[in-house]
Design a protein around this motif. Structure first.
Motif, PDB file in Angstrom:
ATOM      1  N   GLY A  27      40.442  34.976  61.511  1.00  0.00           N
ATOM      2  CA  GLY A  27      41.266  35.328  60.370  1.00  0.00           C
ATOM      3  C   GLY A  27      40.515  35.554  59.214  1.00  0.00           C
ATOM      4  O   GLY A  27      39.375  35.075  58.896  1.00  0.00           O
ATOM      5  N   LEU A  28      41.180  36.419  58.199  1.00  0.00           N
ATOM      6  CA  LEU A  28      40.527  36.841  56.939  1.00  0.00           C
ATOM      7  C   LEU A  28      41.482  36.894  55.712  1.00  0.00           C
ATOM      8  O   LEU A  28      42.838  36.775  56.258  1.00  0.00           O
ATOM      9  CB  LEU A  28      40.176  38.304  57.253  1.00  0.00           C
ATOM     10  CG  LEU A  28      39.003  38.335  58.035  1.00  0.00           C
ATOM     11  CD1 LEU A  28      38.801  40.060  58.051  1.00  0.00           C
ATOM     12  CD2 LEU A  28      37.715  37.576  58.046  1.00  0.00           C
ATOM     13  N   MET A  29      41.300  36.465  54.881  1.00  0.00           N
ATOM     14  CA  MET A  29      42.052  36.352  53.715  1.00  0.00           C
ATOM     15  C   MET A  29      41.280  36.703  52.243  1.00  0.00           C
ATOM     16  O   MET A  29      40.059  36.437  52.337  1.00  0.00           O
ATOM     17  CB  MET A  29      42.730  34.947  53.366  1.00  0.00           C
ATOM     18  CG  MET A  29      43.412  34.430  54.453  1.00  0.00           C
ATOM     19  SD  MET A  29      44.100  32.653  54.065  1.00  0.00           S
ATOM     20  CE  MET A  29      44.741  33.008  52.835  1.00  0.00           C
ATOM     21  N   LEU A  30      42.033  36.948  51.312  1.00  0.00           N
ATOM     22  CA  LEU A  30      41.579  37.147  50.008  1.00  0.00           C
ATOM     23  C   LEU A  30      41.831  36.215  49.038  1.00  0.00           C
ATOM     24  O   LEU A  30      43.169  35.988  49.100  1.00  0.00           O
ATOM     25  CB  LEU A  30      41.814  38.866  49.534  1.00  0.00           C
ATOM     26  CG  LEU A  30      41.526  39.736  50.361  1.00  0.00           C
ATOM     27  CD1 LEU A  30      41.797  41.099  49.646  1.00  0.00           C
ATOM     28  CD2 LEU A  30      40.102  39.926  50.624  1.00  0.00           C
ATOM     29  N   ILE A  31      41.067  35.366  48.435  1.00  0.00           N
ATOM     30  CA  ILE A  31      41.450  34.439  47.615  1.00  0.00           C
ATOM     31  C   ILE A  31      41.342  34.758  46.064  1.00  0.00           C
ATOM     32  O   ILE A  31      40.117  35.227  46.121  1.00  0.00           O
ATOM     33  CB  ILE A  31      41.200  32.963  48.187  1.00  0.00           C
ATOM     34  CG1 ILE A  31      39.662  33.013  48.267  1.00  0.00           C
ATOM     35  CG2 ILE A  31      41.808  32.645  49.558  1.00  0.00           C
ATOM     36  CD1 ILE A  31      39.071  31.537  48.485  1.00  0.00           C
ATOM     37  N   ASP A  32      41.992  34.202  45.393  1.00  0.00           N
ATOM     38  CA  ASP A  32      41.865  34.324  43.935  1.00  0.00           C
ATOM     39  C   ASP A  32      40.691  33.488  43.478  1.00  0.00           C
ATOM     40  O   ASP A  32      40.771  32.181  43.932  1.00  0.00           O
ATOM     41  CB  ASP A  32      43.326  34.028  43.115  1.00  0.00           C
ATOM     42  CG  ASP A  32      44.160  35.410  43.194  1.00  0.00           C
ATOM     43  OD1 ASP A  32      43.834  36.432  43.266  1.00  0.00           O
ATOM     44  OD2 ASP A  32      45.200  35.007  43.018  1.00  0.00           O
ATOM     45  N   TRP A  33      39.787  33.879  42.615  1.00  0.00           N
ATOM     46  CA  TRP A  33      38.681  32.885  42.242  1.00  0.00           C
ATOM     47  C   TRP A  33      38.230  33.714  41.017  1.00  0.00           C
ATOM     48  O   TRP A  33      37.980  34.928  40.929  1.00  0.00           O
ATOM     49  CB  TRP A  33      37.536  33.048  43.502  1.00  0.00           C
ATOM     50  CG  TRP A  33      36.820  31.762  43.253  1.00  0.00           C
ATOM     51  CD1 TRP A  33      35.886  31.767  42.421  1.00  0.00           C
ATOM     52  CD2 TRP A  33      37.188  30.620  43.817  1.00  0.00           C
ATOM     53  NE1 TRP A  33      35.285  30.435  42.513  1.00  0.00           N
ATOM     54  CE2 TRP A  33      36.097  29.773  43.269  1.00  0.00           C
ATOM     55  CE3 TRP A  33      37.930  30.043  44.678  1.00  0.00           C
ATOM     56  CZ2 TRP A  33      35.762  28.240  43.657  1.00  0.00           C
ATOM     57  CZ3 TRP A  33      37.883  28.687  45.095  1.00  0.00           C
ATOM     58  CH2 TRP A  33      36.750  27.850  44.653  1.00  0.00           C
ATOM     59  N   PRO A  34      38.000  32.978  40.032  1.00  0.00           N
ATOM     60  CA  PRO A  34      37.440  33.569  38.734  1.00  0.00           C
ATOM     61  C   PRO A  34      36.070  34.173  38.965  1.00  0.00           C
ATOM     62  O   PRO A  34      35.165  33.725  39.670  1.00  0.00           O
ATOM     63  CB  PRO A  34      37.444  32.253  37.717  1.00  0.00           C
ATOM     64  CG  PRO A  34      37.302  31.169  38.693  1.00  0.00           C
ATOM     65  CD  PRO A  34      37.864  31.397  39.804  1.00  0.00           C
ATOM     66  N   PRO A  35      35.909  35.208  38.187  1.00  0.00           N
ATOM     67  CA  PRO A  35      34.525  35.677  38.068  1.00  0.00           C
ATOM     68  C   PRO A  35      33.638  34.689  37.996  1.00  0.00           C
ATOM     69  O   PRO A  35      33.908  33.730  37.443  1.00  0.00           O
ATOM     70  CB  PRO A  35      34.295  36.690  37.000  1.00  0.00           C
ATOM     71  CG  PRO A  35      35.948  37.186  36.871  1.00  0.00           C
ATOM     72  CD  PRO A  35      36.616  35.726  37.110  1.00  0.00           C
ATOM     73  N   HIS A  36      32.381  34.816  38.879  1.00  0.00           N
ATOM     74  CA  HIS A  36      31.636  33.747  39.176  1.00  0.00           C
ATOM     75  C   HIS A  36      30.042  34.506  39.195  1.00  0.00           C
ATOM     76  O   HIS A  36      30.044  35.678  39.625  1.00  0.00           O
ATOM     77  CB  HIS A  36      31.998  33.075  40.490  1.00  0.00           C
ATOM     78  CG  HIS A  36      31.236  32.122  41.146  1.00  0.00           C
ATOM     79  ND1 HIS A  36      29.776  32.276  41.851  1.00  0.00           N
ATOM     80  CD2 HIS A  36      31.231  30.613  40.964  1.00  0.00           C
ATOM     81  CE1 HIS A  36      29.344  30.999  42.019  1.00  0.00           C
ATOM     82  NE2 HIS A  36      30.162  30.132  41.594  1.00  0.00           N
ATOM     83  N   PRO A  37      28.812  33.681  38.933  1.00  0.00           N
ATOM     84  CA  PRO A  37      27.912  34.279  39.184  1.00  0.00           C
ATOM     85  C   PRO A  37      27.434  35.234  40.637  1.00  0.00           C
ATOM     86  O   PRO A  37      26.823  36.092  40.578  1.00  0.00           O
ATOM     87  CB  PRO A  37      26.829  33.330  38.928  1.00  0.00           C
ATOM     88  CG  PRO A  37      27.513  32.324  37.904  1.00  0.00           C
ATOM     89  CD  PRO A  37      28.968  32.125  38.502  1.00  0.00           C
TER      90      PRO A  37
END
Length: 152
Positions: A68-78
């Protein structure tokens, strides 16, 4: 063996694989049945709208492995400074009679390719002890993530 994309008709397969994955990792009892019931309700709309996607390996039409795969919201990060999404890999499962044949490796490589097509430059997963060695071989590394169960 054939590989196909997950469809909304795979809900029971994904639920069974998820429950068996946790059972293999040492979880037991009613908590797995409770989890699966709630997971099924959570999964159904996500399979329909394709926010949960992935692949199934079949042997003569019978599913024997999945991811299974998903795209999750995450703030820009290093680790992904220009994007606000991460890939998330979950529910990697290979039926016991089909293990040690490279199916999980192939599914993980498909995941990398799919994330790349979608412009995702960073992905995460939570590894069981069984999968940790494979993931490390494929370039995955540990993070500083910690977790805590919050009593309610």
């Amino acid at each position: 063996m054939e590989i196909r994309e997950l469809s909304e008709n795979d809900i029971e397969l994904v639920c069974r694989h998820r429950e068996e994955m946790f059972r293999d990792a040492g979880r037991t009892g009613d908590v797995l049945q409770t989890m699966t019931g709630h997971f099924r309700d959570w999964l159904r709309p996500r399979l329909i709208d394709h926010s949960y996607f992935g692949f199934v390996v079949c042997d003569k039409g019978q599913p024997v492995a999945g991811i299974g795969l998903m795209l999750i919201d995450w703030p820009p990060h290093p680790s992904h400074p220009t994007t606000s999404k991460r890939g998330y890999v979950l529910n990697v499962y290979v039926e016991p009679g089909y293990r040690s044949r490279g199916l999980a490796r192939e599914l993980m490589q498909l995941a990398d390719a799919e994330f790349g097509k979608r412009g995702i430059q960073f992905a995460i997963l939570h590894a069981t002890e069984m999968g940790r060695g494979l993931y490390a071989e494929l370039g995955w590394s540990g993070t500083t993530e910690m977790s805590k169960v919050i009593p309610i």
